[in-house]
Enzyme design. Structure first.
Site, short mmCIF file in Angstrom:
data_model
loop_
_atom_site.label_atom_id
_atom_site.label_comp_id
_atom_site.label_asym_id
_atom_site.label_seq_id
_atom_site.Cartn_x
_atom_site.Cartn_y
_atom_site.Cartn_z
N ARG A 1 73.83 -1.62 16.68
CA ARG A 1 73.28 -0.28 16.50
C ARG A 1 72.86 0.38 17.82
NH1 ARG A 1 75.26 1.06 11.63
NH2 ARG A 1 74.63 -0.42 10.00
N GLU B 1 69.22 0.41 7.17
CA GLU B 1 68.57 1.08 6.04
C GLU B 1 67.41 0.26 5.49
OE1 GLU B 1 71.74 2.97 3.26
OE2 GLU B 1 72.72 1.35 4.38
N ASP C 1 81.27 -5.64 8.24
CA ASP C 1 81.57 -4.96 9.50
C ASP C 1 80.32 -5.03 10.39
OD1 ASP C 1 83.36 -3.66 11.17
OD2 ASP C 1 82.57 -1.70 10.67
N THR D 1 84.63 -8.32 12.70
CA THR D 1 84.61 -7.91 11.30
C THR D 1 85.02 -9.12 10.48
OG1 THR D 1 85.21 -5.62 11.84
CG2 THR D 1 85.59 -6.34 9.57
N HIS E 1 74.37 5.77 1.61
CA HIS E 1 74.28 5.24 2.97
C HIS E 1 74.30 6.37 4.00
CE1 HIS E 1 74.95 2.78 6.52
NE2 HIS E 1 76.08 3.43 6.76
N GLN F 1 75.95 1.43 19.73
CA GLN F 1 76.56 2.58 19.05
C GLN F 1 75.78 3.86 19.30
OE1 GLN F 1 77.25 1.93 14.87
NE2 GLN F 1 77.85 4.04 14.48
N ASP G 1 87.97 1.80 9.32
CA ASP G 1 86.69 1.69 8.62
C ASP G 1 86.23 3.07 8.19
OD1 ASP G 1 84.50 0.13 7.67
OD2 ASP G 1 83.27 0.92 9.28
N LYS H 1 81.49 -1.64 17.31
CA LYS H 1 82.15 -2.13 16.10
C LYS H 1 83.35 -3.01 16.41
CE LYS H 1 80.00 0.48 12.91
NZ LYS H 1 79.52 0.05 11.60
N GLU I 1 80.59 -4.27 2.84
CA GLU I 1 81.72 -3.42 2.50
C GLU I 1 82.72 -4.18 1.64
OE1 GLU I 1 83.50 -1.19 5.64
OE2 GLU I 1 81.72 -1.24 6.92
N GLU J 1 77.09 -4.79 7.79
CA GLU J 1 77.41 -3.73 6.85
C GLU J 1 78.17 -4.34 5.69
OE1 GLU J 1 77.54 0.30 9.59
OE2 GLU J 1 79.44 -0.55 8.90
#
Length: 423
Positions: free
Chosen positions: A244, A371, A240, A264, A140, A247, A133, A260, A208, A206
């Site tokens: 948070r 975000e 993905d 996915t 971002h 992480q 990834d 993570k 992607e 996420e």
């Protein structure tokens, strides 16, 4: 013979202009049927799946290894290489053309080879050999950096010099529709003296694009731009999922790990690189210029529209919370692959490269809840008075992507996943 990307081409199968699957697309997937047909390779056309194994058995498609279309994954077909990919796509396009009678006027073969999309189950299209990834959207990376390090230190010193990435877990890459269990892990909120273990409280998505690698490279070998491009079989939409809070505690000093590793999701249809050729665009100017091995001689970004819908359990349909475009990516997919192999890392058929979260310059173009909610400080307003800063149990995410042509669009279908409670 007309090129498969010719915008004037039409299929004898009716295709709505808003469909993701016109004759100019012809994405590959793996499907089975309700009547017990084993998983095999097919191509999407309108509201149908074209069974390639049936066409091979009827001697309508000639490939070196006919059994590749009877496989439950695309890896054996991808291993045959770009020349075979292109020739096969051209032949499928010919068979589906409105002005070509071979399949159009053969009702028995049509009945065997064309399966209504409503009657199929879609499976993982590839066996994922390895998953990497990246972190390649400047918008971002800047947004996240401002949140956690301040405006003056938003981008780390290395970010403008190479595509940043990490190796993820191939074992938990799943196809659209697979339910996602809320992950558990070590949590240490601000102010807590010691960590605790429990369900993630700040679950995120996420948005992607995934790059599917169809050709290998040798250990110790560097890849020039052209070779890297030719190794790319196609693209999928990729979510993905991200924990948070897990992480935030674990990522120093080696980066994401359990936050993570739990899931996915990818779309079931792989849109080929060749189908996206008309939509190539130059990406943003790269300043400072990359080192010579990362410089590009051609446009390697794509004008691809993307959106994300969020549906809470109490809602009837998803509400769009993000609209952005793949063209904004600072580091292209080709640059990511070139950099991945630059140390001598061998690449394999079936490797999957995640682009990293795709955000744009505007607020509505932010490709993650981190975000959109600005780290949980601004709620997303949904119908019925529902608010979200991060995902709750029962929430469903739907991602879509397409390139708009003249009277048609080349799309991916969707990737969907619903959050289940932690065990």
């Amino acid at each position: 013979m007309p090129h498969p990307n010719d915008p004037k081409l039409r299929s004898f199968i009716p295709v709505d202009p808003a469909s993701d699957f016109p004759i100019q697309n012809l994405p590959y997937g793996v499907f089975s049927t309700k009547d017990g047909l084993a998983p095999r390779v097919g191509v999407a056309i309108g509201d149908y799946v074209l069974d390639l194994w049936q066409l091979v058995q009827d001697c309508r498609i000639d490939v070196v290894e006919p059994a590749v279309f009877a496989a439950a994954m695309l890896n054996p077909f991808m291993a045959l290489g770009p020349t075979v990919w292109s020739r096969t796509r051209a032949r499928i396009s010919e068979l589906l053309r409105a002005d070509h009678s071979e399949l159009r006027d053969n009702p028995k073969l049509r009945q065997r080879a064309l399966v209504p999309m409503a009657d199929v189950k879609l499976h993982m299209p590839i066996a994922v050999a390895g998953y990497t990834d990246f972190y390649s959207s400047k918008e971002h990376a800047t947004n996240v950096g401002v949140m956690f390090r301040g405006k003056d230190n938003a981008l780390q010193p290395n970010w403008l010099h190479m595509p940043i990435g990490y190796n993820g877990r191939a074992s938990t890459v799943v196809v659209s529709g697979t339910k996602v269990r809320r992950p558990r892990g070590q949590l240490k909120p601000p102010g807590a003296e010691l960590p605790s273990f429990g369900p993630c409280k700040r679950l995120d998505f996420e948005l992607e694009i995934g790059v599917v690698i169809g050709q290998p490279s040798a250990m110790g070998e560097m890849l020039p731009e052209r070779q890297a491009e030719e190794m790319i079989f196609g693209f999928v939409i990729l979510n993905d999922w991200s924990a948070r809070d897990i992480q935030q505690w674990e990522y120093v000093p080696l980066g994401p790990f359990q936050a993570k590793a739990f899931a996915t999701s990818i779309s079931p249809w792989i849109v080929t690189r060749e189908a996206l050729e008309p939509f190539r665009r130059h990406g943003p100017e790269q300043d400072p210029p990359p080192l010579p091995y990362l410089r590009q001689a051609q446009p390697n970004n794509y004008d691809m529209k993307l959106d994300v819908g969020l549906r809470a359990a109490q809602m009837n349909e998803a509400q769009t919370i993000c609209r952005t475009n793949f063209k904004y990516m600072y580091w292209s997919s080709v640059q990511q692959l070139v950099h991945h192999a630059s140390s001598g890392c061998a690449m394999n058929v079936g490797d999957l490269l995640g682009s990293g979260t795709i955000s744009g310059p505007e607020k509505h173009q932010r490709g993650s809840l981190l975000e959109i909610s600005w780290n949980g400080t601004e709620s997303v307003e949904l119908p019925r008075g529902i608010k979200r800063t991060f995902l709750e149990d029962g929430d469903s995410l739907v991602m879509r992507g397409w390139c708009q042509g003249d009277g048609f669009r080349v799309g991916f279908g969707e990737v969907e996943g619903t959050i289940m409670p932690a065990e």
